[in-house]
Write an enzyme that holds these catalytic residues in place. Structure first.
Site, PDB file in Angstrom:
ATOM      1  N   ASP A 150     -41.447 -49.777 100.720  1.00 26.82           N
ATOM      2  CA  ASP A 150     -41.666 -47.913 100.614  1.00 26.82           C
ATOM      3  C   ASP A 150     -41.738 -47.377 101.305  1.00 26.82           C
ATOM      4  OD1 ASP A 150     -40.687 -45.428  99.827  1.00 26.82           O
ATOM      5  OD2 ASP A 150     -39.400 -46.130  98.327  1.00 26.82           O
ATOM      6  N   HIS A 189     -42.175 -40.140  98.495  1.00 26.83           N
ATOM      7  CA  HIS A 189     -40.768 -41.342  98.255  1.00 26.83           C
ATOM      8  C   HIS A 189     -41.550 -42.712  97.586  1.00 26.83           C
ATOM      9  CE1 HIS A 189     -37.254 -44.097  98.556  1.00 26.83           C
ATOM     10  NE2 HIS A 189     -36.518 -42.339  98.306  1.00 26.83           N
ATOM     11  N   SER A 509     -32.381 -43.844  95.135  1.00 24.28           N
ATOM     12  CA  SER A 509     -33.392 -44.287  95.070  1.00 24.28           C
ATOM     13  C   SER A 509     -34.769 -43.931  93.613  1.00 24.28           C
ATOM     14  CB  SER A 509     -34.526 -43.785  96.000  1.00 24.28           C
ATOM     15  OG  SER A 509     -34.174 -43.846  97.316  1.00 24.28           O
TER      16      SER A 509
END
Ligand SMILES: *[C@@H]1O[C@H](CO)[C@@H](O)[C@H](O)[C@H]1NC(C)=O
Ligand SMILES: *[C@@H]1O[C@H](CO)[C@@H](O)[C@H](O)[C@H]1NC(C)=O
Ligand SMILES: *[C@@H]1O[C@H](CO)[C@@H](O)[C@H](O)[C@H]1NC(C)=O
Ligand SMILES: *[C@@H]1O[C@H](CO)[C@@H](O)[C@H](O)[C@H]1NC(C)=O
Ligand SMILES: *[C@@H]1O[C@H](CO)[C@@H](O)[C@H](O)[C@H]1NC(C)=O
Ligand SMILES: *[C@@H]1O[C@H](CO)[C@@H](O)[C@H](O)[C@H]1NC(C)=O
Ligand SMILES: *[C@@H]1O[C@H](CO)[C@@H](O)[C@H](O)[C@H]1NC(C)=O
Ligand SMILES: *[C@@H]1O[C@H](CO)[C@@H](O)[C@H](O)[C@H]1NC(C)=O
Length: 725
Positions: A150, A189, A509
């Site tokens: 990620d 994220h 996600s």
């Protein structure tokens, strides 16, 4: 140093800068390629694969005018890979590529690609608890290592504290110290996804008063290894391959990757290719379906050997309450991150302002709450309201996409259109009508939930339609998890950015790390299970029902019942997955048989399998998968037979009988109609035939096969989809 996070980082940027400095302007028509090599034919004279690759690259003739070939061949290799694939990524001219293609051991090459990533009460909603089921059975995922590919991680987050954790498992081969700068998350994220999969317990967190409670990941005692592959400059396939390559070498148990590439064939998709190597090593590879729904055929990561998760809503509403001057109180939706003081303010109903799409018009009214009719452009309305001088707004809308993803940068409450006439009539009744509003409320137990999120990408999988994808769905909408405090978590007005250690965001996600966490727990509870067995357990025990005991609905299709093309087998049910009864297992050769049944060349197949060691003598598209999808057209046959083998993973003897719901317009037969197992790990096979007998072109119908054991304690359910082409 015994730290919880072990990190590694991969930067195209650094290699790129180096290359640019060395080559200056000569790089003209060059591009980055990912090159697959057949390592089994490497001449013995080379000590290592790197030496072999360097020798091949040095021999390429197209030398630049100013730089020696040796320097160039060293500088332009971005990565060499040895686990996810055999090969390297390299900057080449077209001429050089053509020369390389003639080299001994060359399999295939394709251009590097830009990758897009898909952007806590969820665990209670999944019924995880301290007393029964998967959490205690797995010791909360103790000693399992989840590799997250990620944007990096915010290492100081409380969610990554070591409290209560034991020693790092001895088999871990990765770095044992946190490399603060290189893997630091500059986007949020990766901090969010990794803490969702395996964050530790942190009490008293919230997103500006919403979703208050204890944050923790699905597998709170598992380890997180973060592989930073997405940079502010973008994400590239070559970086992702490098991250997965290292994760495999380090010895992770689960790989979680919340990103994907659209419109690429399996043999050019780095995630499909690298996940094959991971699968061979017994690593469960968990991925996201994408956020391009609700249209069909939009899914990515539809790869037969990995787990693909779609996104669902949960039973939680972030609320604002509107109280009209006449006493009527309406609870609506809001995530405005402040306790705005709105008491007995003027309530403005003005036909000219109803669209709320002009900040200039709105600014002609400064003190008051304006009524807006939502018409699908709520993002634009929210923006216009924020940059205007109006105090706030009531938006009449039930748009579920906005409920899942809109930011509330002004004091706005979205209320259901069914209340429109009550609100409007009161507003029109007197020029002095007023309203009060309260924010920062969280309601639990809302119904129906889960529902399929509007945005979640739907099957069939463009890269391989013959396997039903997604496999299942998990909570993805409005998920609270850790965040990077230097990345804005919210904005108010026109440009005031707010920081928070926890953020609420939506996407597949967020669904993917929920599934990755469940897989990590199952790995801890059943270390002997293969990746296919873990996936099978999660799929056959997933729930097709919501909390009203009706079929799960699809927010993308007017709350109609969701099809398996949207939700796969249904909502993941961790506690049931602990004890699935039967599993549909598959090993590397089974996936190779599937690849051999496609119209791929030998080179394309070896690009994925990395070795010619597999046999293509038994091509078969009939993978032992726990779901069924059939495509019928006028000109082809009108029935399809599937053969499956199930393994009894329940203790002792058992017998199962099928319960079939045939898709509309089809009939389904099965043989045999009883599966009897005398002992654990015994296998039994059956065949199921789906016959099409009439349906409209383009229509999708669906049903299910459920094996039920005699004691009715276990059900093993597989969705069936029939598509009339
Ligand atoms: C569940 O267990 C965790 C870890 O042992 C603990 O922190 C938490 O307070 C427990 N929750 C409840 C509701 O007992
Ligand atoms: C991390 O970056 C900061 C600022 O860029 C620098 O001062 C510090 O020395 C770096 N730390 C390490 C361990 O590289
Ligand atoms: C919806 O909003 C757009 C943009 O503000 C506007 O042009 C359009 O007329 C509105 N449609 C309806 C049906 O109100
Ligand atoms: C409605 O709003 C428009 C634009 O601000 C304004 O010109 C008009 O006077 C308003 N109408 C009433 C009745 O207030
Ligand atoms: C949303 O509101 C419209 C009326 O504006 C209604 O027709 C529709 O059924 C509602 N949808 C949901 C999901 O409640
Ligand atoms: C493979 O190629 C053959 C012959 O060109 C064709 O008939 C068949 O439909 C193809 N199969 C697939 C899965 O594309
Ligand atoms: C090829 O496969 C066979 C059987 O699975 C195995 O014994 C052998 O070691 C493999 N050879 C290589 C080079 O991987
Ligand atoms: C076969 O296709 C034709 C033309 O598309 C269509 O008119 C006909 O109804 C189809 N037949 C069946 C049985 O679906």
């Amino acid at each position: 140093m015994d730290v919880r996070i072990v990190t590694s980082s991969y930067s195209l940027l650094y290699a790129w800068l180096l290359f640019t400095l060395l080559l200056g302007h000569t790089l003209g028509e060059r591009s980055t390629y990912i090159v697959h090599m057949d390592k089994s034919v490497m001449p013995e004279t080379f000590a290592s694969h790197q030496d072999w690759y360097s020798a091949i690259l040095s021999s390429l003739t197209d030398a630049g005018p100013t730089v020696s070939a040796v320097v160039r061949s060293v500088s332009r290799v971005l990565y060499s890979y040895d686990n996810a694939i055999h090969g390297f990524s390299v900057v080449l001219s077209l001429d050089e590529l053509q020369t390389l293609q003639q080299s001994h051991g060359f399999i295939s090459a394709y251009p590097d690609r830009i990758v897009k990533h898909d952007t806590t009460h969820t665990l209670e909603f999944l019924s995880l608890n301290n007393v029964t089921g998967l959490w205690p059975a797995s010791h909360y995922g103790e000693d399992v290592i989840v590799g997250v590919i990620d944007t990096g991680v915010w290492p100081e987050s409380d969610s990554f504290k070591d409290d209560g954790m034991g020693e790092i498992p001895a088999r871990w081969k990765g770095l044992s110290r946190t490399s603060m700068n290189s893997t630091r998350d500059t986007e949020g994220h990766g901090t969010h996804t990794s803490s969702t999969a395996a964050g530790n317990y942190v009490e008293g967190v919230s997103f500006f008063g919403y979703a208050e409670g204890t944050a923790r990941g699905v597998a709170p005692r598992a380890r997180v290894a973060m592989y930073k592959v997405l940079w502010d400059e973008g994400g590239y396939a070559s970086d992702i391959l490098a991250g997965i390559d290292q994760a495999i070498a380090d010895g992770v148990d689960v790989i979680s990757i919340s990103m994907g590439l659209d419109g690429v064939t399996l043999y050019q998709d780095p995630i499909a290719i690298a996940s094959f190597a991971a699968m061979e090593k017994g690593i469960l590879f968990s991925s996201s379906a994408g956020n391009d729904g609700p249209e069909l055929g939009t899914l990515h990561n539809g790869v037969p050997w990995l787990l693909t998760s779609g996104a669902s809503t949960i039973d939680r509403l972030f609320a604002g309450t509107v109280t009209l001057g006449n006493g009527l109180t309406i609870v609506g939706y809001s995530l405005f991150p402040q306790s705005a003081l709105i008491e007995n303010m003027p309530l403005i109903y003005n036909e000219t302002l109803l669209a709320c799409d002009s900040s200039a018009l709105l600014s002609e009214n400064t003190y008051g709450i304006v009524i807006c009719k939502g018409n699908g452009s709520i993002f634009r309305q929210m923006r216009q309201i924020s940059v205007s001088k109006i105090s706030g707004a009531i938006i009449l809308s039930n748009d579920s996409f906005s409920i899942d993803v809109a930011d509330f940068s002004s004091p706005v409450v979205m209320i259901d259109p069914s209340h429109a006439s009550a609100v409007i009539n009161y507003a029109k009744s007197s020029p002095s009508s007023t309203v009060s509003m309260i924010f920062q409320q969280t309601l639990l137990g809302t119904k129906p939930a889960p529902a399929v999120a509007v945005y979640t990408s739907r099957g069939p999988s463009p890269s391989y339609p013959g396997i039903l994808k997604p496999d299942l769905m998990a909570p993805g909408s409005r998920v609270l998890a850790a965040w990077a405090p230097n990345v804005p978590a919210a904005e108010i007005g026109s440009g005031l950015l707010l920081s928070s250690d926890y953020n609420i965001i939506s996407g597949t996600s967020m669904a993917c790390p929920h599934s990755s966490g469940v897989a990590a727990l199952l790995k801890a509870a059943h270390p002997e299970w293969s990746p296919a067995a873990i996936r099978s357990a999660m799929m056959t025990t997933a729930d097709p029902w919501d909390n009203t005991l009706n079929p799960i609905r699809d927010n993308g299709y007017d709350l109609k019942p969701a099809t398996p093309l949207a939700m796969g087998s249904g909502q993941v049910n961790p506690n049931r997955a602990l004890d699935p009864g039967l599993i549909y297992d598959a090993a590397a050769q089974d996936y190779v048989n599937l690849l051999c049944s496609m119209n791929y060349t030998r080179e394309q197949i070896i690009t994925i399998t990395r070795s010619s060691n597999y046999s293509c003598s038994n091509p078969s598209s009939d993978l032992n998968y726990p779901s069924f999808i059939s495509f019928f057209s006028n000109t082809t046959s009108t029935s399809q037979e599937f053969r499956r083998t199930v393994t009894n993973v329940g203790d002792g003897a058992s017998a199962y009988k099928p319960r079939i719901i045939a898709p509309t317009g089809s009939s389904v037969t099965i043989s045999p109609t009883t599966l009897v197992f005398k002992e654990k790990f015994e296998k039994q096979s059956f065949s199921i035939t789906i016959s099409y007998s009439g349906q409209n072109k383009g229509e999708v119908s669906y049903g299910s096969l459920m094996w039920v054991d005699e004691g009715r304690r276990r059900t093993v359910r597989s969705p069936i989809v029939v598509i009339m082409e």
